[in-house]
Design an enzyme around this catalytic site. Sequence first.
Site, PDB file in Angstrom:
ATOM      1  N   HIS A 145      31.618-145.727  71.240  1.00 13.47           N
ATOM      2  CA  HIS A 145      31.662-146.941  72.339  1.00 13.47           C
ATOM      3  C   HIS A 145      32.259-148.042  71.211  1.00 13.47           C
ATOM      4  O   HIS A 145      32.108-148.072  70.154  1.00 13.47           O
ATOM      5  CB  HIS A 145      30.330-147.349  72.897  1.00 13.47           C
ATOM      6  CG  HIS A 145      29.233-147.369  71.822  1.00 13.47           C
ATOM      7  ND1 HIS A 145      28.544-146.543  71.157  1.00 13.47           N
ATOM      8  CD2 HIS A 145      28.544-148.663  71.225  1.00 13.47           C
ATOM      9  CE1 HIS A 145      27.548-146.889  70.412  1.00 13.47           C
ATOM     10  NE2 HIS A 145      27.543-148.091  70.476  1.00 13.47           N
TER      11      HIS A 145
ATOM     12  N   HIS B 151      32.584-146.771  67.323  1.00  9.75           N
ATOM     13  CA  HIS B 151      31.826-146.148  66.384  1.00  9.75           C
ATOM     14  C   HIS B 151      30.772-145.334  67.454  1.00  9.75           C
ATOM     15  O   HIS B 151      30.613-145.543  68.548  1.00  9.75           O
ATOM     16  CB  HIS B 151      30.749-147.113  65.578  1.00  9.75           C
ATOM     17  CG  HIS B 151      30.003-147.940  66.383  1.00  9.75           C
ATOM     18  ND1 HIS B 151      30.611-149.065  67.299  1.00  9.75           N
ATOM     19  CD2 HIS B 151      28.781-148.233  66.618  1.00  9.75           C
ATOM     20  CE1 HIS B 151      29.755-149.815  67.812  1.00  9.75           C
ATOM     21  NE2 HIS B 151      28.556-149.182  67.626  1.00  9.75           N
TER      22      HIS B 151
ATOM     23  N   ARG C  23      18.701-152.429  72.249  1.00  6.72           N
ATOM     24  CA  ARG C  23      18.817-151.035  72.362  1.00  6.72           C
ATOM     25  C   ARG C  23      17.821-150.339  71.659  1.00  6.72           C
ATOM     26  O   ARG C  23      17.067-150.871  70.694  1.00  6.72           O
ATOM     27  CB  ARG C  23      20.173-150.823  71.192  1.00  6.72           C
ATOM     28  CG  ARG C  23      20.561-149.422  71.252  1.00  6.72           C
ATOM     29  CD  ARG C  23      21.777-149.176  70.143  1.00  6.72           C
ATOM     30  NE  ARG C  23      21.112-149.034  68.735  1.00  6.72           N
ATOM     31  CZ  ARG C  23      21.764-149.165  67.716  1.00  6.72           C
ATOM     32  NH1 ARG C  23      22.727-149.266  67.707  1.00  6.72           N
ATOM     33  NH2 ARG C  23      21.088-148.675  66.640  1.00  6.72           N
TER      34      ARG C  23
ATOM     35  N   ASP D  14      26.824-144.556  67.070  1.00  6.74           N
ATOM     36  CA  ASP D  14      25.479-145.301  66.257  1.00  6.74           C
ATOM     37  C   ASP D  14      24.968-144.190  65.291  1.00  6.74           C
ATOM     38  O   ASP D  14      24.710-143.212  65.231  1.00  6.74           O
ATOM     39  CB  ASP D  14      24.387-145.477  67.452  1.00  6.74           C
ATOM     40  CG  ASP D  14      24.478-146.381  68.439  1.00  6.74           C
ATOM     41  OD1 ASP D  14      25.578-147.334  68.181  1.00  6.74           O
ATOM     42  OD2 ASP D  14      24.225-146.509  69.505  1.00  6.74           O
TER      43      ASP D  14
END
Length: 303
Positions: free
Chosen positions: A259, A99, A274, A101
């Site tokens: 990623h 995906h 994150r 983000d």
Amino acid sequence: MTAQLSVTVRKLGAGIGARIDGVRLGGDLPEEVVTEIRTALLAHKVVFFSGQDHLDDAGQLAFARLLGEPTLAHPTVKGEQHANVLAIDSEQGKANSWHTDVTFVDRVPAISILRAIELPPYGGNTVWANTARAYDELPEALKALVDRLWAVHTNLYDYAAAVDSTRIGGVDVKEEAYRDEFESLRYETEHPVVRVHPETGERALLLGHFVKRIVGVSTAESRAIFDLLQNRVTRLENTVRWQWSDGDVAVWDNRATQHYGVADYDDLRRRLHRITIAGDVPVSVDGVASTTVVGDAAHFSAL
């Protein structure tokens, strides 16, 4: 004032990835060092820093602000300790699916910054893929097709492939609660399958597991087109794999990558924090911007 060593950028693969040494991350980096980091990021799509054990959430956020304006942690999931910090925690599920983000909103984050907090003794690597290179290597006939395609992205994607439901009794309670929060507000956005990078001018494929369907074709055709292009993105030659160690930080260009967090660490704990940097609304090769179908992400980040 933090002393800076000589900054070195070491390429990790032909298509993606570099390691940056000689930098102690924080909010006091000189402007020329920030420029070097950004230049390396745009060139290599994901860059890695080791030995950043001094960082906490505040330090990570201070560094993030040098790259742009941080978003909220997530459009639907609240930050645990800080409004801008999202915990990527294996106890809430494992994002073992390719995906980019937060593509289910119109204002897709520009940059993501991920810091190791608690790592399993084995496994738990993350793999990144270069979506600009994947587009660039398409045959011209395929480029002519995908340049005109649009896709609907949603946060109500099929969780069956992403949630670990192998435990006794089915889905874990913490995972189910996280899923409910993730889906507490519905978002759908129509994005071009090929977006133009606002800084480099590159064309990149905008896909990943938030894609619900390709616009204007049947369900079967949508799946076939998605698989064809997604398989191009995730070819091993188009990826870099990072084996996490304590003190590691990864920074990636969310406009030109996908990623995948590899779930190969059994039931051990894996936790990273994150922060994402606000981005713009993607634009197609014809200059047409993405369109919101459902949901308003204005609270997540400003345009």
